[in-house]
Design an enzyme around this catalytic site. Structure first.
Site, short mmCIF file in Angstrom:
data_model
loop_
_atom_site.label_atom_id
_atom_site.label_comp_id
_atom_site.label_asym_id
_atom_site.label_seq_id
_atom_site.Cartn_x
_atom_site.Cartn_y
_atom_site.Cartn_z
N GLU A 180 0.81 -1.23 0.00
CA GLU A 180 0.00 0.00 0.00
C GLU A 180 0.84 1.28 0.00
OE1 GLU A 180 -0.60 -2.65 1.87
OE2 GLU A 180 -2.71 -3.20 1.72
N MET A 240 24.20 9.19 2.68
CA MET A 240 24.00 10.43 3.44
C MET A 240 24.24 10.17 4.93
SD MET A 240 23.61 13.54 2.80
CE MET A 240 22.66 14.14 1.41
N LYS A 252 -17.58 -1.13 5.78
CA LYS A 252 -18.01 -2.08 4.76
C LYS A 252 -19.53 -2.05 4.56
CE LYS A 252 -16.98 -6.75 3.18
NZ LYS A 252 -16.43 -8.07 3.54
N PHE A 281 -11.42 -7.74 13.54
CA PHE A 281 -10.34 -8.16 12.66
C PHE A 281 -10.03 -7.06 11.64
CE2 PHE A 281 -9.00 -10.30 8.67
CZ PHE A 281 -7.74 -10.69 9.11
N GLN A 282 -8.78 -6.75 11.50
CA GLN A 282 -8.30 -5.70 10.61
C GLN A 282 -8.95 -4.34 10.89
OE1 GLN A 282 -8.23 -7.15 6.49
NE2 GLN A 282 -6.16 -7.91 6.88
#
Lengths: 584, 171
Positions: A51, A482, A163, A113-114
């Site tokens: 993502e 760096m 959802k 969940f999630q």
């Protein structure tokens, strides 16, 4: 079943906003939206591999096209993985809409969940965010979200959609509360008094400088055009921040190059010694100002910015003008009329003196590795051999990024995609993918480091899947360069964990993903390698092995003033006191 | 090395906002994230349709920080208007406090006498305690509480400051 569901309303809303691409990754809490996208020819979904890649690809698309990037991810880990890209877009003012799935409303707050508190997590790295609890609010929310993301100072907007809201149809009885309000109205134009005052200051300046930034790019190509006209009227020397590169042609004789920590000597000296500074769409970032109490001590400062909170944030200015860069530049040009520019001969002669220091000159060979390619040379050759194609160049973060900014000259806006504010390693390849989708005919090159590229290396698969001919040009010095440079400067060369051990064979890795892999090891093979990269009609990784001891100079060390630059030839190793160590 | 600090001044800000979920978290989170101070914060909706809330924030900081607080608040989409009452001119500040005092005999009489001087109302009483309701400027409430501390102070609840401009002007 004629009523559209929340998911259908959402997809229609995106189409109404002119969305061409959605960068996303499916999951449980966005399945209704994915089902709605199935077989829909109007929107193309780009399946990323992580993502964060979706977020950066959307950023790259936005930066290259000027249109908002759209991201679609699931709840919980989908949303949290996107957070770095959201924070990145927030810092660099990139218009982006992030649609996140959420657990059904009845499960919110139950540690389902999630489930993650996406609204809470993204509250301070978005311009605005919404949790939509009723499908009746969706259409108006999308409309407002796009308006907020793209107008004023652009930025990311998150829409979190449970959802059940994706599945349900709006109840007829309930009209949206949002529709009537037009609550976000940024100030675009300056008052006539402010324009007159600014003009008076600029016209009478003996040592003016235009200090331009990413705001000019965000304002649209018209702003860059107006900036050229305004510079032509005033004849003022001009410098740009990292984010503003391309808003003014690098080959113009009055362009001083980038300013700031790794900016040019002439740009920083001119900033320090000017009598009138006109800041246009930049924000006096700490990378730009160096030590604040020594920053341009004798100048009157004008600051043009669309975000009032940027004015007087770190540097007090004499005249703050809230407005859009293009609008205000247009006003200034109109008000300038038939005036003649001041004779700036003396000022330009002083600048020519600083320029003669040739701050970007570097040793022909590395002291430790005389047979290796100097990284600066690699960028110079890349520029020389690709510039006629006017490529879009993205970068990761680190030495290679600064070398790209210093040695790859840009002539026009929207060609330079880099993570400036947040400094996100792993930005460049997904950004290149997004840019390539938005500009299919352009040559798109990600200038990378061997460490940064590994942060989103999984996106090789995305470019393969969509046949995107992006080029990844890795300056491989086997160090987080760096970090190594700072350890050399600040910690007596104790290179704690900055060596890139166990590197993959990038050529073999490229081939494993169906890319072409090219390795360049010797200076005499550099040009041929770059040309082979360009000739290949498909994605290419170039593993360009460069001298590992090269440092990125010039440099203003932590806590130092513009006038205290380190240049090549200066002794730089040693240690620093705690005050300097505490600065980043 | 030393951590730098700067001299601060107290300011009262009146902020009108859309009354939507999360707006208070946005505002308080902004203060935490940018290292600003909140001395007190009050909030309640003020319109017929419950669509608009007014938040009064008492903060302190150097002038430059106060200016930043104002502009950062204005950046939030649901924020309509921010007025720095302290900078805007003459204004009224009021706070409500409930103060519980327990005691017997002379202490109890003295508490009641002082309450009358301060025009505090007795809103609850038992034979051994009072709950006083007091409104006024914050320093008045401070001094009342200081006196009660000697007379059997048990607990204090304060609303935080609500402020308004004097004169005709809105806000």
């Amino acid at each position: 079943m004629s009523q559209p569901s929340g998911a259908a309303i959402l997809v229609q809303g995106l189409i109404d906003q002119g969305v061409e691409f959605v960068f996303g990754y499916p999951g449980g809490a966005v399945l209704p939206i994915y089902d709605e996208l199935f077989g829909d020819e109007r929107i193309r979904h780009i399946l990323v591999r992580h993502e964060a890649g979706a977020g950066h690809a959307a950023e790259g698309y936005a930066r290259a096209t000027g249109k908002p990037g759209v991201v679609l991810v699931t709840s919980g880990p989908g949303a949290t993985n996107a957070v770095t890209a959201i924070a990145d877009a927030y810092m660099d003012s990139i218009p982006m809409i992030v649609l996140t799935g959420q657990v059904p409303t009845s499960l919110i707050g139950t540690d389902a969940f999630q489930e993650a508190d996406t609204i809470g997590i993204t509250r301070h790295c978005t311009k605005h965010n919404y949790l939509v609890k009723d499908p009746a609010d969706l259409a108006a929310t999308i409309e407002e979200a796009f308006r907020i993301a793209t107008t004023g100072r652009p930025g990311p907007v998150v829409i979190d959609i449970p959802k059940d809201v994706q599945i349900a149809v709006p109840s007829q009885s309930r009209a949206s509360k949002l529709t009537a309000t037009h609550r976000y109205a940024p100030q675009m134009v300056a008052s006539a008094e402010q324009i007159a005052e600014a003009l008076e200051m600029i016209a009478n300046a003996e040592r003016p400088i235009l200090y331009t930034g990413g705001g000019v790019i965000n304002s649209g190509p018209e702003a860059s055009e107006l900036l050229r006209q305004f510079q032509d009227l005033t004849q003022s020397p001009i410098t740009s921040t990292l984010m503003g590169l391309g808003c003014f042609p690098s080959t113009h004789p009055d362009f001083l190059g980038m300013l700031g920590m790794h900016g040019t000597y002439e740009a920083n000296m001119a900033m320090n010694r000017c009598d009138v500074m006109v800041c246009i769409g930049a924000r006096f970032d700490d990378r730009v100002t160096g030590r604040l109490d020594a920053f341009s001590p004798d100048s009157k400062k004008i600051h043009i910015d669309i975000d009032r909170s940027s004015i007087n944030k770190t540097v007090p200015v004499d005249l703050g003008i809230v407005g859009d860069c293009a609008a205000v530049l247009g006003q200034l040009i109109a008000a300038w009329g038939e005036r003649k520019p001041q004779d700036l001969g003396e000022w330009k002669a002083r600048i020519a003196g600083w320029r003669a220091r040739e701050c970007l000159a570097y040793p022909e060979k590395s002291a430790k590795h005389p047979d290796m390619i100097m990284p600066q040379r690699a960028i110079e050759r890349l520029h020389a051999l690709t510039r006629h194609k006017e490529p879009i160049v993205s970068t990761e973060v680190g030495q290679h990024q600064m070398w790209a900014a210093q040695y790859y000259g840009f002539e026009s806006p929207n060609k330079w995609l880099t993570s400036g504010g947040l400094g996100t390693m792993g930005y460049g390849m997904p950004a290149a993918i997004g840019a390539q989708l938005g500009c299919p005919d352009a040559l798109v090159i990600d200038i990378a480091g061997e460490a940064s590229i590994q942060m989103n290396i999984q996106e090789l698969g995305t470019a393969s899947q969509y046949r995107l001919p992006v080029k990844v040009f890795i300056l491989n010095n086997e160090y987080m360069g760096m970090v190594r440079q700072w350890q050399e400067l600040t910690y007596e060369s104790r290179y704690s964990n900055s060596y890139s051990d166990s590197l993959p064979d990038f050529v073999a890795l490229a081939e494993a993903y169906g890319w072409k892999g090219i390795r360049i090891e010797r200076p005499e093979d550099l040009d041929a390698g770059i040309l082979a990269m360009m000739e290949h009609d498909g994605p290419v990784i170039v593993d360009c092995c460069v001298a590992s001891d090269a440092n990125c100079l010039p440099m203003i060390p932590s806590g130092a003033a513009h006038t205290d630059m380190i240049l090549y030839g200066d002794r730089v190793d040693g240690t620093m006191d705690d005050e300097a160590k505490a600065l980043v | 090395m030393k951590i730098a600090t700067a001299a601060s001044e107290r300011h009262v800000l009146a902020v009108t906002v859309d009354n939507e979920p999360g707006i208070l978290a946005k505002i308080t989170g902004l203060f935490t994230a940018r290292g600003y101070n909140i001395d007190s914060l009050t909030v309640a909706d003020i319109s017929d349709d419950h669509a608009v809330s007014r938040i009064t924030i008492v903060t302190n900081g150097p002038p430059q920080v106060i200016d930043q607080i104002e502009t950062q608040l204005e950046r939030l989409v649901p924020v309509h208007k921010v007025v720095d009452l302290t900078a805007a001119g003459p204004h009224v500040e009021r706070e409500l406090a409930l103060i519980k005092v327990a005691g017997k005999g002379e202490m109890r009489v003295e508490a009641l006498r002082i309450a009358e001087l301060f025009r505090a109302k007795v809103v609850d009483t038992t034979t051994q305690s009072f709950v006083f309701e007091l409104t006024g400027a914050p320093d008045k409430i401070d001094s009342f509480i200081a006196l009660m501390r000697e007379l059997g102070l048990v607990s204090v609840g304060r609303s935080g400051v609500v402020g308004m401009m004097r004169g005709l002007k809105s806000v």
